[in-house]
Design a protein around this motif. Structure first.
Motif, PDB file in Angstrom:
ATOM      1  N   VAL A   1     -17.396 -58.966  39.892  1.00 53.10           N
ATOM      2  CA  VAL A   1     -17.675 -58.790  41.237  1.00 53.10           C
ATOM      3  C   VAL A   1     -17.451 -57.084  41.394  1.00 53.10           C
ATOM      4  O   VAL A   1     -16.627 -56.683  41.726  1.00 53.10           O
ATOM      5  CB  VAL A   1     -17.023 -59.375  42.171  1.00 53.10           C
ATOM      6  CG1 VAL A   1     -17.513 -59.312  43.808  1.00 53.10           C
ATOM      7  CG2 VAL A   1     -16.752 -60.901  41.862  1.00 53.10           C
TER       8      VAL A   1
ATOM      9  N   SER B   1     -10.211 -60.970  40.665  1.00 51.75           N
ATOM     10  CA  SER B   1     -11.588 -61.122  40.639  1.00 51.75           C
ATOM     11  C   SER B   1     -12.021 -61.266  39.393  1.00 51.75           C
ATOM     12  O   SER B   1     -12.972 -62.210  39.196  1.00 51.75           O
ATOM     13  CB  SER B   1     -12.267 -59.738  41.060  1.00 51.75           C
ATOM     14  OG  SER B   1     -13.754 -59.793  40.898  1.00 51.75           O
TER      15      SER B   1
ATOM     16  N   TRP C   1     -14.349 -72.603  45.741  1.00 56.18           N
ATOM     17  CA  TRP C   1     -14.705 -71.664  44.984  1.00 56.18           C
ATOM     18  C   TRP C   1     -13.736 -70.915  44.138  1.00 56.18           C
ATOM     19  O   TRP C   1     -12.538 -70.777  44.843  1.00 56.18           O
ATOM     20  CB  TRP C   1     -15.833 -70.743  45.694  1.00 56.18           C
ATOM     21  CG  TRP C   1     -17.058 -71.326  45.843  1.00 56.18           C
ATOM     22  CD1 TRP C   1     -17.396 -72.523  46.002  1.00 56.18           C
ATOM     23  CD2 TRP C   1     -18.294 -70.457  46.141  1.00 56.18           C
ATOM     24  NE1 TRP C   1     -18.817 -72.461  46.475  1.00 56.18           N
ATOM     25  CE2 TRP C   1     -19.450 -71.292  46.219  1.00 56.18           C
ATOM     26  CE3 TRP C   1     -18.629 -68.822  46.117  1.00 56.18           C
ATOM     27  CZ2 TRP C   1     -20.583 -70.625  46.635  1.00 56.18           C
ATOM     28  CZ3 TRP C   1     -19.862 -68.630  46.434  1.00 56.18           C
ATOM     29  CH2 TRP C   1     -20.928 -69.482  46.558  1.00 56.18           C
ATOM     30  N   PHE C   2     -13.790 -70.719  42.953  1.00 55.51           N
ATOM     31  CA  PHE C   2     -13.142 -69.728  42.216  1.00 55.51           C
ATOM     32  C   PHE C   2     -11.569 -70.413  41.742  1.00 55.51           C
ATOM     33  O   PHE C   2     -11.297 -69.909  40.632  1.00 55.51           O
ATOM     34  CB  PHE C   2     -12.680 -68.314  42.938  1.00 55.51           C
ATOM     35  CG  PHE C   2     -13.637 -67.646  43.608  1.00 55.51           C
ATOM     36  CD1 PHE C   2     -15.057 -67.480  42.824  1.00 55.51           C
ATOM     37  CD2 PHE C   2     -13.675 -67.505  44.899  1.00 55.51           C
ATOM     38  CE1 PHE C   2     -16.166 -66.977  43.647  1.00 55.51           C
ATOM     39  CE2 PHE C   2     -14.961 -66.695  45.517  1.00 55.51           C
ATOM     40  CZ  PHE C   2     -16.021 -66.669  44.841  1.00 55.51           C
ATOM     41  N   ASN C   3     -11.228 -71.328  42.471  1.00 56.14           N
ATOM     42  CA  ASN C   3      -9.848 -71.968  42.164  1.00 56.14           C
ATOM     43  C   ASN C   3     -10.077 -73.218  42.489  1.00 56.14           C
ATOM     44  O   ASN C   3      -9.311 -74.020  43.467  1.00 56.14           O
ATOM     45  CB  ASN C   3      -8.724 -71.077  42.768  1.00 56.14           C
ATOM     46  CG  ASN C   3      -7.506 -71.841  42.192  1.00 56.14           C
ATOM     47  OD1 ASN C   3      -7.539 -72.607  41.295  1.00 56.14           O
ATOM     48  ND2 ASN C   3      -6.261 -71.612  42.779  1.00 56.14           N
TER      49      ASN C   3
ATOM     50  N   ALA D   1     -13.130 -64.939  39.738  1.00 55.30           N
ATOM     51  CA  ALA D   1     -14.661 -64.820  40.128  1.00 55.30           C
ATOM     52  C   ALA D   1     -15.595 -64.192  39.164  1.00 55.30           C
ATOM     53  O   ALA D   1     -16.712 -64.589  39.065  1.00 55.30           O
ATOM     54  CB  ALA D   1     -14.719 -64.171  41.454  1.00 55.30           C
TER      55      ALA D   1
ATOM     56  N   ARG E   1     -13.104 -65.225  33.830  1.00 56.40           N
ATOM     57  CA  ARG E   1     -14.600 -65.177  34.110  1.00 56.40           C
ATOM     58  C   ARG E   1     -15.308 -63.941  34.026  1.00 56.40           C
ATOM     59  O   ARG E   1     -16.453 -63.802  34.163  1.00 56.40           O
ATOM     60  CB  ARG E   1     -14.842 -65.959  35.499  1.00 56.40           C
ATOM     61  CG  ARG E   1     -14.430 -67.497  35.600  1.00 56.40           C
ATOM     62  CD  ARG E   1     -14.774 -68.309  36.639  1.00 56.40           C
ATOM     63  NE  ARG E   1     -14.401 -69.466  36.821  1.00 56.40           N
ATOM     64  CZ  ARG E   1     -13.370 -70.146  37.424  1.00 56.40           C
ATOM     65  NH1 ARG E   1     -12.521 -69.368  38.258  1.00 56.40           N
ATOM     66  NH2 ARG E   1     -13.199 -71.367  37.340  1.00 56.40           N
TER      67      ARG E   1
END
Length: 374
Positions: free
Chosen positions: A343, A336, A169-171, A340, A255
């Protein structure tokens, strides 16, 4: 509102803006140095290990050995270098011609055909522990993948009580650039907010121009706003430039919300300005102010913010110390937002910490400035 629009404040803002434009060092620190740091870390610094030179010794050539070595030659992580004997390979490892040594023993193919254990020897240079662990993991991954394909080709059943399906996730591409560039934005803002402000204000103290300004009808609040606002604009301009480079030059994903990014950047920059102002008030000397600003703001932003080193891996005492480093909270927010998204469980408490630190440093600076004048 009247005070904010007073002719005295507008005159101060104009004076400070002209002074910044006439000072090449201020422009260099605000715009040129951040660009250089981003280019250096974006292109020159990487935590990814690719094209690692690995020595290979094949004591008995065979089709199985060739098939296994083909997996290494096709991988972007390895740069195979062949040696005739183990001794030659070990000598290459000692001279740092390679970072690891892979040895296929003479009975490798024979043991594999007999469905027996076919061990291979892997020797890794452990001087750089992080690279050694990465190399060991890469070799084990290539070995497991090749062995699985080999057993399937021989129609030998492979016992798999658990079948892992990895999702990152995320990267997803595991690019260290996506992790480093957001953290570097914090370092860039620290340069403008704390280091530049401390140097400029200390220079004003040395020349006596700040004391001369105090005897004019302008209020203390107008002086602080007139001094800090141009550097705030300068810092936000550098931030915008850095974000544009991150998005379009290094292609780091964004994001989260740009409005949240702008608000949190404002909070951190106010904190950094407060630290720079406090350092200049206490020292009143350019050299001392510069040294203290580097030790108290710039180096902690590099070492104790989570930008380069994981805070959770630090000793417990150092982890406690990181809570007084403002960059720690902003790094968490930026990582974040970029990787991500919004968040809120991470953004809100870290933003609250920046509000408290900004209020503390700016309030203490104003109080000490009044006492120094008295």
């Amino acid at each position: 509102m009247a005070a904010l629009l007073s002719p005295r404040l507008l005159g101060l803002l104009r004076k400070e803006s002209l002074q910044i434009l006439r000072d090449p060092s201020s422009i260099a620190i605000a715009f040129v140095l951040p660009v250089l740091l981003l280019l250096l870390f974006g292109y020159g610094v990487s935590l990814d290990s690719k094209h690692v030179p690995v020595g290979i010794v094949v004591e008995q050539p065979s089709s199985e050995a060739s098939s296994f070595l083909g997996a290494f030659q096709q991988s972007v992580y390895f740069e195979p270098r062949f040696y005739g004997t183990r001794q030659a390979g070990r000598e290459g490892l000692r001279q740092r011609q390679v970072k690891g040594l892979l040895v296929l023993p003479a009975d490798f193919a024979q043991r594999l055909k007999a469905d027996r254990d076919a061990p291979i020897q892997v020797i890794v240079n452990g001087v750089d522990a992080n690279s050694a662990r990465l190399l060991e993991g890469y070799v084990q991954g290539v070995w497991s993948s090749w062995l699985q394909r080999e057993l399937q080709a021989r129609q030998i059943p492979v016992a798999r009580p658990v079948e892992p399906e990895t999702r990152i996730w995320f990267n997803a591409e595991l690019a260290s650039r996506n992790y480093l560039v957001p953290g570097l934005l914090v370092v860039n803002m620290t340069l403008v907010g704390a280091l530049l402000t401390a140097l400029v204000f200390a220079r004003e103290w040395e020349r006596g121009t700040l004391e001369a300004l105090m005897v004019t009808p302008v209020t203390l609040g107008e002086i602080l706003i007139g001094k800090l606002l141009p550097y705030f604009v300068l810092g936000m301009g550098g931030m915008v430039l850095s974000v544009l480079m991150a998005l379009f030059l290094f292609e780091v994903p964004m994001r989260g919300s740009f409005w949240v990014l702008a608000l949190c950047s404002t909070l951190f920059l106010l904190t950094a300005l407060g630290m720079g102002l406090l350092i200049s008030i206490v020292t009143r000397n350019q050299f001392v102010a510069g040294m203290i600003a580097i030790l108290a703001t710039f180096l902690p932003a590099f070492l104790l913010s989570g930008f380069l080193f994981d805070i959770g891996s630090m000793p417990a005492v150092v982890q406690v110390v990181t809570h007084i480093v403002a960059a720690r909270y902003f790094v968490t927010i930026l990582q974040s937002l970029f990787l991500a998204g919004d968040v809120w469980s991470l953004i809100l408490p870290n933003a609250a910490a920046l509000v408290l630190m900004a209020s503390f440093f700016l309030g203490l600076s104003r109080r000490l400035l009044r006492k120094r004048l008295e």
